[in-house]
Design an enzyme around this catalytic site. Structure first.
Site, PDB file in Angstrom:
ATOM      1  CB  CYS A  30      -0.954   0.011   1.188  1.00 51.21           C
ATOM      2  SG  CYS A  30      -2.137  -1.351   1.124  1.00 51.21           S
ATOM      3  CG  HIS A  84      -3.036   3.851   1.770  1.00 55.78           C
ATOM      4  ND1 HIS A  84      -3.562   3.396   0.579  1.00 55.78           N
ATOM      5  CD2 HIS A  84      -3.095   2.808   2.623  1.00 55.78           C
ATOM      6  CE1 HIS A  84      -3.916   2.125   0.711  1.00 55.78           C
ATOM      7  NE2 HIS A  84      -3.650   1.742   1.949  1.00 55.78           N
ATOM      8  CG  ASN A 137      -6.661  -0.435   1.162  1.00 50.74           C
ATOM      9  OD1 ASN A 137      -5.927  -0.049   0.261  1.00 50.74           O
ATOM     10  ND2 ASN A 137      -6.209  -0.862   2.329  1.00 50.74           N
TER      11      ASN A 137
HETATM   12  O1  UT7 Z   1      -3.822  -0.661   3.450  1.00 53.70           O
HETATM   13  C1  UT7 Z   1      -2.958  -1.351   4.287  1.00 53.70           C
HETATM   14  C2  UT7 Z   1      -3.187  -1.008   5.669  1.00 53.70           C
HETATM   15  N1  UT7 Z   1      -4.424  -1.573   6.140  1.00 53.70           N
HETATM   16  C3  UT7 Z   1      -5.116  -0.927   7.017  1.00 53.70           C
HETATM   17  O2  UT7 Z   1      -4.756   0.178   7.313  1.00 53.70           O
HETATM   18  C4  UT7 Z   1      -6.301  -1.578   7.689  1.00 53.70           C
HETATM   19  C5  UT7 Z   1      -6.174  -1.378   9.166  1.00 53.70           C
HETATM   20  N2  UT7 Z   1      -7.246  -1.912   9.963  1.00 53.70           N
HETATM   21  C6  UT7 Z   1      -8.542  -1.505   9.876  1.00 53.70           C
HETATM   22  O3  UT7 Z   1      -8.870  -0.704   9.035  1.00 53.70           O
HETATM   23  C7  UT7 Z   1      -9.521  -1.992  10.904  1.00 53.70           C
HETATM   24  O4  UT7 Z   1      -8.820  -2.670  11.928  1.00 53.70           O
HETATM   25  C8  UT7 Z   1     -10.612  -2.940  10.323  1.00 53.70           C
HETATM   26  C9  UT7 Z   1     -11.574  -2.151   9.471  1.00 53.70           C
HETATM   27  C10 UT7 Z   1      -9.936  -4.030   9.509  1.00 53.70           C
HETATM   28  C11 UT7 Z   1     -11.405  -3.570  11.466  1.00 53.70           C
HETATM   29  O5  UT7 Z   1     -11.938  -2.587  12.319  1.00 53.70           O
HETATM   30  P1  UT7 Z   1     -11.792  -2.756  13.906  1.00 53.70           P
HETATM   31  O6  UT7 Z   1     -12.532  -1.650  14.527  1.00 53.70           O
HETATM   32  O7  UT7 Z   1     -10.320  -2.831  14.198  1.00 53.70           O
HETATM   33  O8  UT7 Z   1     -12.543  -4.097  14.194  1.00 53.70           O
HETATM   34  P2  UT7 Z   1     -11.985  -5.444  14.828  1.00 53.70           P
HETATM   35  O9  UT7 Z   1     -11.044  -6.118  13.897  1.00 53.70           O
HETATM   36  O10 UT7 Z   1     -11.535  -5.193  16.219  1.00 53.70           O
HETATM   37  O11 UT7 Z   1     -13.311  -6.284  14.903  1.00 53.70           O
HETATM   38  C12 UT7 Z   1     -14.392  -5.914  15.759  1.00 53.70           C
HETATM   39  C13 UT7 Z   1     -15.473  -6.953  15.614  1.00 53.70           C
HETATM   40  C14 UT7 Z   1     -14.949  -8.383  15.747  1.00 53.70           C
HETATM   41  O12 UT7 Z   1     -15.946  -9.132  16.432  1.00 53.70           O
HETATM   42  P3  UT7 Z   1     -15.765  -9.471  18.004  1.00 53.70           P
HETATM   43  O13 UT7 Z   1     -14.484 -10.235  18.094  1.00 53.70           O
HETATM   44  O14 UT7 Z   1     -15.721  -8.144  18.678  1.00 53.70           O
HETATM   45  O15 UT7 Z   1     -16.984 -10.266  18.293  1.00 53.70           O
HETATM   46  C15 UT7 Z   1     -14.876  -8.863  14.332  1.00 53.70           C
HETATM   47  O16 UT7 Z   1     -15.013 -10.258  14.233  1.00 53.70           O
HETATM   48  O17 UT7 Z   1     -16.041  -6.866  14.309  1.00 53.70           O
HETATM   49  C16 UT7 Z   1     -16.036  -8.172  13.702  1.00 53.70           C
HETATM   50  N3  UT7 Z   1     -15.914  -8.001  12.256  1.00 53.70           N
HETATM   51  C17 UT7 Z   1     -16.989  -7.770  11.470  1.00 53.70           C
HETATM   52  N4  UT7 Z   1     -18.283  -7.649  11.732  1.00 53.70           N
HETATM   53  C18 UT7 Z   1     -19.109  -7.404  10.709  1.00 53.70           C
HETATM   54  C19 UT7 Z   1     -14.805  -8.037  11.494  1.00 53.70           C
HETATM   55  N5  UT7 Z   1     -15.116  -7.834  10.206  1.00 53.70           N
HETATM   56  C20 UT7 Z   1     -16.457  -7.680  10.167  1.00 53.70           C
HETATM   57  C21 UT7 Z   1     -17.378  -7.428   9.132  1.00 53.70           C
HETATM   58  N6  UT7 Z   1     -18.681  -7.303   9.447  1.00 53.70           N
HETATM   59  N7  UT7 Z   1     -16.989  -7.290   7.831  1.00 53.70           N
END
Ligand code: UT7
Length: 323
Positions: free
Chosen positions: A114, A250, A280
């Site tokens: 990225c 980005h 992204n």
């Molecule tokens: O481009 C390269 C660099 N990449 C990035 O910069 C991405 C960086 N990370 C992110 O953007 C975020 O961490 C995400 C968007 C990937 C995730 O957001 P988050 O607020 O960090 O959520 P999380 O991973 O902590 O997940 C929270 C909850 C989890 O459930 P539990 O464990 O709390 O029950 C996940 O399983 O959300 C759940 N979850 C979803 N729920 C509905 C994960 N993906 C989904 C989904 N729909 N698509």
């Protein structure tokens, strides 16, 4: 007098197929509400069957050539930033060179995921400053939809396909930060974090593989490291946050974009945001955002711009330039 690498043209290409968040609701335990709230993404574009990264790169490059009023044989070099080249080799850039009917100069790819476009801009700038090239086409092009595990809701809803291109040209500057063109570059990587964002395939496995990401960990690194590299690049250019007209970050997550701008001390209305429409698009996201922002009339001649990006590696960096 100082040589500067000045952006003379910009262009982009997005595949026709638009995929809205609601499309994922049928096959995954997810919702439009979750995706928008956690990432800011509303839709993304996916390449058509048979539409390749190089096809998108060629379209973006043609648009940048038209914008600059130049022909492909006016270029000395093509650099394509991509992690999704059509083939293991030749480079996507070689295929683009052929597609543009460019019969001189040289072409190669840069792979910093990225952050690839920022690394490619830095390389093009170095070539121009050293006198090796006068005109360099820098392209970010990706088809990340081909790296998705469609059963992994934590990744497959985040990425999209597309390409953006900028044409850099050597021009004389005065050596001050009032010059147009690239004013500073800051690049970083830390391979200790290679396992938090990677693709579990490649030449060593015999399969392309799928993108794997520890989202929360990447998020934590992103905000801290993007603010750090942006401040380093501003310091090198001897400009301050108040001088910045536009941050073109980005486009991975609206929360990362907003938190980074806040840490940098730049007002939210000075940030170009396309993540809601494109998702992204990895190395394509910054040139896509530059091209869209120009088309929208946001970027004006002599505006001071900072780009910043982070991705797998981890690799991250920032470039300060005057439009
Ligand atoms: O481009 C390269 C660099 N990449 C990035 O910069 C991405 C960086 N990370 C992110 O953007 C975020 O961490 C995400 C968007 C990937 C995730 O957001 P988050 O607020 O960090 O959520 P999380 O991973 O902590 O997940 C929270 C909850 C989890 O459930 P539990 O464990 O709390 O029950 C996940 O399983 O959300 C759940 N979850 C979803 N729920 C509905 C994960 N993906 C989904 C989904 N729909 N698509």
């Amino acid at each position: 007098m100082t040589i500067r690498a000045v952006i003379k043209g910009v262009g982009h290409y997005l595949p026709d197929r638009i995929v809205e968040n609601s499309e994922f609701e049928a096959s995954l335990d997810t919702s439009d509400e979750w995706i928008q709230a956690r990432s800011g993404i509303k839709q993304r574009h996916f390449a058509a069957k048979g539409e390749k990264t190089s096809d998108m790169a060629i379209s973006a490059a043609k648009a940048a050539l038209t914008d600059a009023g130049l022909d492909s044989n006016d270029l000395d070099a093509i650099i394509v930033a991509t992690s999704t080249a059509d083939l293991t080799f030749p480079s996507a850039a070689s295929i683009v060179q052929s597609g543009l009917d460019m019969t001189s100069g040289f072409a190669y790819d840069i792979q910093a995921v990225c952050a690839g476009f920022v690394f490619a801009l830095s390389t093009a700038n170095a070539q121009i400053l050293s006198g090796q090239s006068k005109r360099v086409m820098v392209i970010g092009a990706e088809s990340f939809s081909r790296l998705m595990d469609w059963k992994d809701r934590s990744t497959c809803v985040l990425f999209g396909d597309g390409a953006g291109a900028v044409l850099l040209q050597a021009e004389q500057g005065k050596g001050s930060n009032k010059d147009r063109g690239i004013l500073s570059v800051d690049l970083n990587s830390d391979g200790r974090h290679k396992d938090i964002l990677y693709v579990d395939g490649g030449v060593s496995t015999g399969q392309t593989g799928y993108l794997r990401m520890q989202g929360k960990e990447v998020f934590r690194h992103a905000v801290e490291k993007l603010a750090q590299t942006a401040k380093a690049a501003m310091k090198k250019a001897q400009v301050s946050a108040e001088d910045i007209d536009w941050v073109v970050p980005h486009q991975a997550n609206i929360r990362i974009i907003n938190s980074t701008a806040k840490k940098m001390g730049v007002a939210p209305e000075k940030v170009v945001k396309t993540v809601h429409d494109h998702g992204n698009t990895s190395a394509a996201s910054i040139p896509l955002a530059l091209s869209v922002a120009k088309a929208n009339g946001q970027l004006k001649k002599n505006d001071l711009i900072i780009t910043e990006a982070i991705g797998g590696g981890l690799a991250w960096g920032a470039v300060v330039l005057r439009w």
